[in-house]
Motif scaffolding. Structure first.
Motif, mmCIF file in Angstrom:
data_model
loop_
_atom_site.group_PDB
_atom_site.id
_atom_site.type_symbol
_atom_site.label_atom_id
_atom_site.label_comp_id
_atom_site.label_asym_id
_atom_site.label_seq_id
_atom_site.Cartn_x
_atom_site.Cartn_y
_atom_site.Cartn_z
ATOM 1 N N ASN A 146 0.831 -1.210 0.000
ATOM 2 C CA ASN A 146 0.000 0.000 0.000
ATOM 3 C C ASN A 146 0.863 1.257 0.000
ATOM 4 O OD1 ASN A 146 -2.692 -0.816 -0.167
ATOM 5 N ND2 ASN A 146 -2.742 -1.358 1.998
ATOM 6 N N ALA A 147 1.925 1.283 0.795
ATOM 7 C CA ALA A 147 2.808 2.453 0.846
ATOM 8 C C ALA A 147 3.468 2.684 -0.510
ATOM 9 C CB ALA A 147 3.870 2.270 1.930
ATOM 10 N N THR A 148 3.847 1.605 -1.174
ATOM 11 C CA THR A 148 4.482 1.744 -2.480
ATOM 12 C C THR A 148 3.509 2.307 -3.509
ATOM 13 O OG1 THR A 148 6.051 -0.036 -2.065
ATOM 14 C CG2 THR A 148 5.594 0.500 -4.370
ATOM 15 N N PHE A 149 2.317 1.735 -3.592
ATOM 16 C CA PHE A 149 1.397 2.103 -4.662
ATOM 17 C C PHE A 149 0.507 3.306 -4.327
ATOM 18 C CE2 PHE A 149 2.452 -2.348 -5.616
ATOM 19 C CZ PHE A 149 3.078 -2.116 -6.833
ATOM 20 N N SER A 150 0.388 3.664 -3.059
ATOM 21 C CA SER A 150 -0.406 4.834 -2.687
ATOM 22 C C SER A 150 0.449 6.072 -2.457
ATOM 23 C CB SER A 150 -1.215 4.553 -1.417
ATOM 24 O OG SER A 150 -2.104 3.492 -1.621
ATOM 25 N N LEU A 151 1.649 5.870 -1.897
ATOM 26 C CA LEU A 151 2.495 6.993 -1.519
ATOM 27 C C LEU A 151 3.818 7.056 -2.291
ATOM 28 C CD1 LEU A 151 2.040 6.524 2.326
ATOM 29 C CD2 LEU A 151 0.773 8.087 0.831
ATOM 30 N N PHE A 152 4.064 6.060 -3.156
ATOM 31 C CA PHE A 152 5.308 5.950 -3.911
ATOM 32 C C PHE A 152 6.507 5.936 -2.971
ATOM 33 C CE2 PHE A 152 8.425 7.012 -7.297
ATOM 34 C CZ PHE A 152 8.053 6.034 -8.195
ATOM 35 N N LYS A 153 6.383 5.156 -1.868
ATOM 36 C CA LYS A 153 7.463 4.992 -0.896
ATOM 37 C C LYS A 153 7.964 3.553 -0.988
ATOM 38 C CE LYS A 153 6.141 8.546 2.235
ATOM 39 N NZ LYS A 153 7.075 9.411 2.821
ATOM 40 N N PHE A 154 9.279 3.408 -1.077
ATOM 41 C CA PHE A 154 9.893 2.096 -1.239
ATOM 42 C C PHE A 154 10.752 1.783 -0.024
ATOM 43 C CE2 PHE A 154 8.878 3.642 -5.393
ATOM 44 C CZ PHE A 154 8.450 2.519 -6.085
#
Length: 167
Positions: A100-108
Motif C-alpha cells: 500500500n505504501a508503495t502504490f499509494s504513496l510511492f514509498k519504497f
C-alpha cells in the motif's frame, strides 16, 4: 559399505518436490515477518547473462560474444486474498502495508526475501535469497459472480540480485 556408496551416488537421489516451500520477508535484512510467509505459488526464479556481440575487423566467420550484465526476472508471489483487517480473528499483514505504501504513496522500503524449499520432514533443502527486493506490481484475480474460486493476490517484486543457497 554399499549404503555409503549409494549415499554418495547422486543419480540415486530422488528429486525434491516443489510443493513444500516458504517465503520469508526479512525486515532490516535479519528479522523474518512471521505473518506473510504462506504463498500458493512462487515464480520468476531465473536469471540469464546478457551478451554483447563484438565483430572483429575483417573476420566474417565469427563474432565474439562477451558477457555484459546479469538480467533478473521479477519474483512473482501468489496467495489467497489477505485482508489487513485486525478484527474477527484476522492477522494484520505487514506485506499489505508495504505494498500500500508503495502504490499509494510511492514509498519504497527494500528488504531481503528468502524462498526456502523443504523436504518431507520440513528440513530446508536449499533456497534463494533475493536482495533489496521492492514491490513493482500488485494485482487481484478477476471477480466473477459465476465462479466459486478463491480471490488471489499476485505480488511482484524486483530485486538487485539473488543468491542460490544449497544445503
Amino acid at each position: 559399505m554399499l549404503d555409503v556408496l549409494k549415499a554418495i551416488n547422486f543419480a540415486d537421489q530422488e528429486p525434491t518436490l516443489s510443493h513444500r516451500f516458504g517465503v520469508f520477508f526479512l525486515a532490516g535484512g535479519l528479522l523474518p515477518n512471521p505473518i506473510d510467509l504462506r504463498f500458493q505459488k512462487v515464480s520468476g526464479i531465473s536469471t540469464d547473462v546478457q551478451l554483447e556481440t563484438i565483430n572483429e575487423g575483417g573476420e566474417n566467420l565469427h563474432a565474439h560474444r562477451m558477457p555484459k550484465k546479469m538480467n533478473y526476472n521479477n519474483l512473482v508471489l501468489e496467495r489467497g486474498y489477505v485482508s489487513s483487517n485486525k478484527g474477527r480473528g484476522r492477522l494484520f499483514s505487514p506485506l499489505n502495508v508495504e505494498f500500500n505504501a508503495t502504490f499509494s504513496l510511492f514509498k519504497f522500503n527494500p528488504s531481503n526475501v528468502l524462498v526456502t524449499l523443504f523436504n518431507e520432514e520440513g528440513v530446508p533443502m536449499g533456497g534463494w535469497m533475493f536482495l533489496k527486493a521492492y514491490p513493482v506490481k500488485w494485482s487481484v484475480s478477476d471477480l466473477d459472480a459465476q465462479s466459486n474460486t478463491v480471490a488471489i493476490d499476485t505480488l511482484e517484486l524486483a530485486y538487485t540480485r539473488f543468491q542460490i543457497l544449497r544445503i
